[in-house]
Design an enzyme around this catalytic site. Structure first.
Site, PDB file in Angstrom:
ATOM      1  N   GLU A  78      62.988  44.303  18.440  1.00 19.76           N
ATOM      2  CA  GLU A  78      62.077  43.695  19.401  1.00 19.76           C
ATOM      3  C   GLU A  78      62.823  42.813  20.397  1.00 19.76           C
ATOM      4  O   GLU A  78      63.832  42.194  20.069  1.00 19.76           O
ATOM      5  CB  GLU A  78      61.027  42.865  18.659  1.00 19.76           C
ATOM      6  CG  GLU A  78      60.024  43.752  17.953  1.00 19.76           C
ATOM      7  CD  GLU A  78      59.066  42.999  17.045  1.00 19.76           C
ATOM      8  OE1 GLU A  78      57.903  43.402  16.969  1.00 19.76           O
ATOM      9  OE2 GLU A  78      59.475  42.019  16.413  1.00 19.76           O
ATOM     10  N   CYS A 124      64.695  36.936  25.194  1.00 23.79           N
ATOM     11  CA  CYS A 124      65.193  36.735  23.831  1.00 23.79           C
ATOM     12  C   CYS A 124      65.542  38.103  23.256  1.00 23.79           C
ATOM     13  O   CYS A 124      64.672  38.964  23.116  1.00 23.79           O
ATOM     14  CB  CYS A 124      64.082  36.054  23.020  1.00 23.79           C
ATOM     15  SG  CYS A 124      64.507  35.809  21.301  1.00 23.79           S
ATOM     16  N   CYS A 144      68.295  41.482   9.000  1.00 24.89           N
ATOM     17  CA  CYS A 144      69.280  40.396   8.923  1.00 24.89           C
ATOM     18  C   CYS A 144      69.811  40.362   7.504  1.00 24.89           C
ATOM     19  O   CYS A 144      69.048  40.567   6.556  1.00 24.89           O
ATOM     20  CB  CYS A 144      68.611  39.067   9.279  1.00 24.89           C
ATOM     21  SG  CYS A 144      69.779  37.696   9.427  1.00 24.89           S
ATOM     22  N   CYS A 159      66.872  33.373   5.230  1.00 25.50           N
ATOM     23  CA  CYS A 159      66.299  32.043   5.445  1.00 25.50           C
ATOM     24  C   CYS A 159      64.838  32.093   5.016  1.00 25.50           C
ATOM     25  O   CYS A 159      64.102  33.013   5.394  1.00 25.50           O
ATOM     26  CB  CYS A 159      66.447  31.628   6.901  1.00 25.50           C
ATOM     27  SG  CYS A 159      68.183  31.658   7.406  1.00 25.50           S
ATOM     28  N   CYS A 197      61.805  32.496   7.511  1.00 31.27           N
ATOM     29  CA  CYS A 197      61.934  33.446   8.622  1.00 31.27           C
ATOM     30  C   CYS A 197      61.446  34.830   8.215  1.00 31.27           C
ATOM     31  O   CYS A 197      61.848  35.364   7.182  1.00 31.27           O
ATOM     32  CB  CYS A 197      63.396  33.519   9.065  1.00 31.27           C
ATOM     33  SG  CYS A 197      63.710  34.808  10.287  1.00 31.27           S
ATOM     34  N   GLY A 250      68.228  39.094  13.713  1.00 32.33           N
ATOM     35  CA  GLY A 250      69.615  39.221  13.298  1.00 32.33           C
ATOM     36  C   GLY A 250      70.463  37.990  13.532  1.00 32.33           C
ATOM     37  O   GLY A 250      70.063  37.065  14.228  1.00 32.33           O
ATOM     38  N   GLU A 251      71.625  37.984  12.884  1.00 31.23           N
ATOM     39  CA  GLU A 251      72.575  36.884  13.024  1.00 31.23           C
ATOM     40  C   GLU A 251      73.703  37.372  13.944  1.00 31.23           C
ATOM     41  O   GLU A 251      74.543  38.182  13.527  1.00 31.23           O
ATOM     42  CB  GLU A 251      73.102  36.493  11.630  1.00 31.23           C
ATOM     43  CG  GLU A 251      74.306  35.572  11.639  1.00 31.23           C
ATOM     44  CD  GLU A 251      74.157  34.347  12.542  1.00 31.23           C
ATOM     45  OE1 GLU A 251      73.228  33.554  12.350  1.00 31.23           O
ATOM     46  OE2 GLU A 251      74.976  34.206  13.471  1.00 31.23           O
ATOM     47  N   SER A 266      70.937  26.682  14.172  1.00 26.51           N
ATOM     48  CA  SER A 266      69.712  26.576  13.378  1.00 26.51           C
ATOM     49  C   SER A 266      69.973  25.611  12.224  1.00 26.51           C
ATOM     50  O   SER A 266      70.368  26.020  11.142  1.00 26.51           O
ATOM     51  CB  SER A 266      69.324  27.959  12.850  1.00 26.51           C
ATOM     52  OG  SER A 266      68.962  28.783  13.921  1.00 26.51           O
ATOM     53  N   LEU A 267      69.751  24.343  12.489  1.00 23.15           N
ATOM     54  CA  LEU A 267      70.104  23.317  11.496  1.00 23.15           C
ATOM     55  C   LEU A 267      68.993  23.175  10.450  1.00 23.15           C
ATOM     56  O   LEU A 267      69.211  23.401   9.274  1.00 23.15           O
ATOM     57  CB  LEU A 267      70.382  21.992  12.221  1.00 23.15           C
ATOM     58  CG  LEU A 267      70.990  20.894  11.353  1.00 23.15           C
ATOM     59  CD1 LEU A 267      72.343  21.300  10.811  1.00 23.15           C
ATOM     60  CD2 LEU A 267      71.094  19.589  12.137  1.00 23.15           C
ATOM     61  N   HIS A 268      67.839  22.766  10.880  1.00 22.70           N
ATOM     62  CA  HIS A 268      66.607  22.756  10.079  1.00 22.70           C
ATOM     63  C   HIS A 268      66.568  21.765   8.912  1.00 22.70           C
ATOM     64  O   HIS A 268      65.501  21.493   8.367  1.00 22.70           O
ATOM     65  CB  HIS A 268      66.255  24.147   9.534  1.00 22.70           C
ATOM     66  CG  HIS A 268      66.194  25.210  10.574  1.00 22.70           C
ATOM     67  ND1 HIS A 268      65.589  25.038  11.785  1.00 22.70           N
ATOM     68  CD2 HIS A 268      66.693  26.478  10.597  1.00 22.70           C
ATOM     69  CE1 HIS A 268      65.701  26.148  12.508  1.00 22.70           C
ATOM     70  NE2 HIS A 268      66.371  27.025  11.814  1.00 22.70           N
ATOM     71  N   ASN A 293      56.207  28.787  12.724  1.00 23.59           N
ATOM     72  CA  ASN A 293      55.271  29.877  13.020  1.00 23.59           C
ATOM     73  C   ASN A 293      54.998  30.652  11.745  1.00 23.59           C
ATOM     74  O   ASN A 293      55.898  31.304  11.220  1.00 23.59           O
ATOM     75  CB  ASN A 293      55.870  30.834  14.059  1.00 23.59           C
ATOM     76  CG  ASN A 293      56.016  30.170  15.409  1.00 23.59           C
ATOM     77  OD1 ASN A 293      55.076  29.583  15.910  1.00 23.59           O
ATOM     78  ND2 ASN A 293      57.200  30.249  15.987  1.00 23.59           N
ATOM     79  N   CYS A 337      59.082  32.713  17.559  1.00 24.70           N
ATOM     80  CA  CYS A 337      60.298  32.674  16.737  1.00 24.70           C
ATOM     81  C   CYS A 337      59.986  32.983  15.290  1.00 24.70           C
ATOM     82  O   CYS A 337      59.038  32.439  14.733  1.00 24.70           O
ATOM     83  CB  CYS A 337      60.903  31.280  16.722  1.00 24.70           C
ATOM     84  SG  CYS A 337      61.313  30.696  18.311  1.00 24.70           S
TER      85      CYS A 337
HETATM   86  N1  SAH Z   1      69.882  34.377  13.231  1.00 23.62           N
HETATM   87  C1  SAH Z   1      69.981  33.449  14.278  1.00 23.62           C
HETATM   88  C2  SAH Z   1      69.150  33.797  15.495  1.00 23.62           C
HETATM   89  C3  SAH Z   1      67.784  34.370  15.251  1.00 23.62           C
HETATM   90  S1  SAH Z   1      66.584  33.297  14.569  1.00 23.62           S
HETATM   91  C4  SAH Z   1      69.622  32.070  13.785  1.00 23.62           C
HETATM   92  O1  SAH Z   1      69.156  31.938  12.660  1.00 23.62           O
HETATM   93  O2  SAH Z   1      69.848  31.115  14.526  1.00 23.62           O
HETATM   94  C5  SAH Z   1      66.062  32.342  15.990  1.00 23.62           C
HETATM   95  C6  SAH Z   1      65.468  30.976  15.649  1.00 23.62           C
HETATM   96  O3  SAH Z   1      64.136  31.111  15.134  1.00 23.62           O
HETATM   97  C7  SAH Z   1      66.262  30.249  14.594  1.00 23.62           C
HETATM   98  O4  SAH Z   1      66.425  28.879  14.904  1.00 23.62           O
HETATM   99  C8  SAH Z   1      65.361  30.403  13.397  1.00 23.62           C
HETATM  100  O5  SAH Z   1      65.670  29.452  12.432  1.00 23.62           O
HETATM  101  C9  SAH Z   1      64.002  30.252  14.005  1.00 23.62           C
HETATM  102  N2  SAH Z   1      62.917  30.722  13.143  1.00 23.62           N
HETATM  103  C10 SAH Z   1      62.963  31.698  12.230  1.00 23.62           C
HETATM  104  N3  SAH Z   1      61.769  31.844  11.611  1.00 23.62           N
HETATM  105  C11 SAH Z   1      60.941  30.929  12.164  1.00 23.62           C
HETATM  106  C12 SAH Z   1      59.556  30.607  11.966  1.00 23.62           C
HETATM  107  N4  SAH Z   1      58.803  31.270  11.095  1.00 23.62           N
HETATM  108  N5  SAH Z   1      59.028  29.610  12.710  1.00 23.62           N
HETATM  109  C13 SAH Z   1      59.781  28.980  13.633  1.00 23.62           C
HETATM  110  N6  SAH Z   1      61.076  29.237  13.866  1.00 23.62           N
HETATM  111  C14 SAH Z   1      61.663  30.208  13.138  1.00 23.62           C
HETATM  112 FE1  SF4 Z   2      68.506  35.802   9.868  1.00 27.24          FE
HETATM  113 FE2  SF4 Z   2      68.246  33.820  11.714  1.00 27.24          FE
HETATM  114 FE3  SF4 Z   2      66.116  34.706  10.290  1.00 27.24          FE
HETATM  115 FE4  SF4 Z   2      68.020  33.293   9.069  1.00 27.24          FE
HETATM  116  S1  SF4 Z   2      66.658  32.576  10.717  1.00 27.24           S
HETATM  117  S2  SF4 Z   2      67.053  35.172   8.272  1.00 27.24           S
HETATM  118  S3  SF4 Z   2      69.844  34.011  10.124  1.00 27.24           S
HETATM  119  S4  SF4 Z   2      67.305  35.891  11.758  1.00 27.24           S
END
Ligand code: SAH
Ligand code: SF4
Length: 375
Positions: A103, A116, A123, A127, A130, A178-179, A232-234, A309, A352
């Site tokens: 996508e 984007c 992936c 996480c 995600c 993806g990463e 992506s610190l979180h 989300n 996201c």
């Molecule tokens: N893999 C890479 C890039 C793709 S994810 C990464 O992890 O950075 C893009 C962003 O969306 C990341 O910051 C991820 O942590 C965030 N993300 C993933 N799932 C999400 C969700 N359910 N709600 C909000 N942000 C989310």
């Molecule tokens: Fe992969 Fe980024 Fe999602 Fe983590 S947040 S599972 S690295 S796409």
């Protein structure tokens, strides 16, 4: 569709020039006895003018155009669905030549438009918040498939030849599925294509790579790609980040932030974005905000708070808007920029972490073209 549902590019055995860098295109032309200027001409047609057929390359002789057309094609990912959200966000589901799907999302905002793009099908990481993380990793995208998303979007938005100003797509973010740093070489080649001044012509300051924290590749990207970085610190404690972003067990927060500190040419004008998903009662307290400020001290940063989300089956709650505001205030009061990401395109699951292609209904081994694992 002729040739059945997976025909896509499969039926066409001509070599796809899409995704070849200027150097690769030059080598390719040399192999058929052509000189460098031919490669430059074709490069301009493909990446500056967006042409997909040799017939339209009007400064090349008819005979040469026919010869090129016999040997090569200029592919695009096939658009399976194109959706437009109530807020103007667009999402495309794309089918690749082997039937896999990814996508791409376009987010228009006043004065800017962000595309984007995805870097992998699925992936390898998991996480816990995600949606893409619940999907098995299938394969890396090729450079052509990554840059092809930008070109497809330019096709769809009618944005050829590459505009010098007044663009719809002003920024590219590698934040889709993806990463990106686990697909380093192809991402680097695609970024080079996006940056080429005589092609897609995006400034490196307008390309942002988002990573979950692959420390050695962050260092490499700093030296070789010089794009903007989003991390992506979180979480600000390793015990929590180990759960949210499990790659943290391999490269914990301290090592990650050390690589960030060393990222080249950081300044107030070139900051690292730290993405922080706001999960109710998990990482959203005042104490978390203060700890975040503490760990980022000395790194030119901006913080992007992303209200979680939800997706079907997710186990987290979204922090209350008041909580997100308060968290942001604590950060801003300390003089650090904090933005709150408005969920965009949520009615079409384009926000996201919501990206997950339909192709996941097919088991990953099958999509990789392998035998059943127990066969
Ligand atoms: N893999 C890479 C890039 C793709 S994810 C990464 O992890 O950075 C893009 C962003 O969306 C990341 O910051 C991820 O942590 C965030 N993300 C993933 N799932 C999400 C969700 N359910 N709600 C909000 N942000 C989310
Ligand atoms: Fe992969 Fe980024 Fe999602 Fe983590 S947040 S599972 S690295 S796409």
């Amino acid at each position: 569709m002729p040739g059945g549902p997976l025909a896509g590019g499969n039926a066409d055995s001509r070599k796809d020039l899409m995704g070849l860098t200027r150097a690769e295109l030059t080598t390719e032309m040399e192999q058929i006895g052509e000189k460098r200027f031919r490669a430059d001409q074709i490069f301009n047609w493909i990446y500056f003018r967006g042409v997909t057929s040799f017939e339209n390359m009007t400064d090349i002789s008819k005979g040469m155009r026919a010869k090129l057309d016999e040997t090569y094609r200029i592919g695009r990912p096939e658009i399976v669905t194109a959706q437009v959200s109530r807020d103007g966000t667009r999402k495309w589901l794309l089918r690749l030549a082997d039937g896999n799907e990814v996508e791409t999302v376009f987010i228009p905002e006043p004065g800017r438009g962000t595309l984007c793009i995805s870097s992998q099908v699925g992936c390898t990481l998991t996480c816990s918040f995600c949606h893409t993380g619940t999907q098995a990793w299938v394969r890396n995208l090729t450079a052509g498939e990554i840059a092809g998303q930008v070109m497809m979007a330019r096709d769809e938005l009618g944005e050829w030849p590459t505009p010098s100003d007044d663009r719809q797509i002003t920024n590219i973010v590698l934040m889709g599925m993806g990463e990106p740093l686990f697909n380093y070489d192809n991402v680097k080649a695609a970024v080079d294509l996006c940056k080429d001044e005589k092609g897609l012509n995006f400034s490196r300051r307008r390309i942002t790579l988002s990573t979950s924290g692959i420390v050695p590749e962050i260092r490499r990207a700093g030296a070789e790609m010089q794009v903007m970085l989003a991390i992506s610190l979180h979480a600000v404690r390793d015990d929590l980040r180990d759960i949210l972003v499990p790659i943290n067990k391999r490269w914990p927060i301290k090592e990650l932030l050390a690589a960030c500190r060393d990222y080249p040419s950081l300044s107030n004008a070139r900051r690292i974005t730290f993405e922080y998903v706001m999960l109710q009662d998990i990482n959203d307290s005042d104490a978390d905000a203060r700890e975040l400020l503490r760990v980022l001290e000395g790194i030119p940063s901006k913080i992007n708070l992303i209200p979680f989300n939800p997706w079907p089956g997710s186990n987290y709650g979204t922090s209350d808007p008041d909580r997100v505001q308060r968290f942001g205030e604590i950060i801003r009061n300390a003089g650090i920029m904090a933005t709150i990401r408005r969920p965009r395109g949520s009615d079409i699951a384009a926000a996201c972490g919501q990206l997950k292609s339909e192709s996941e209904r097919t088991p990953a081994w099958k999509r990789r073209g392998e035998e059943h694992p127990r066969a």
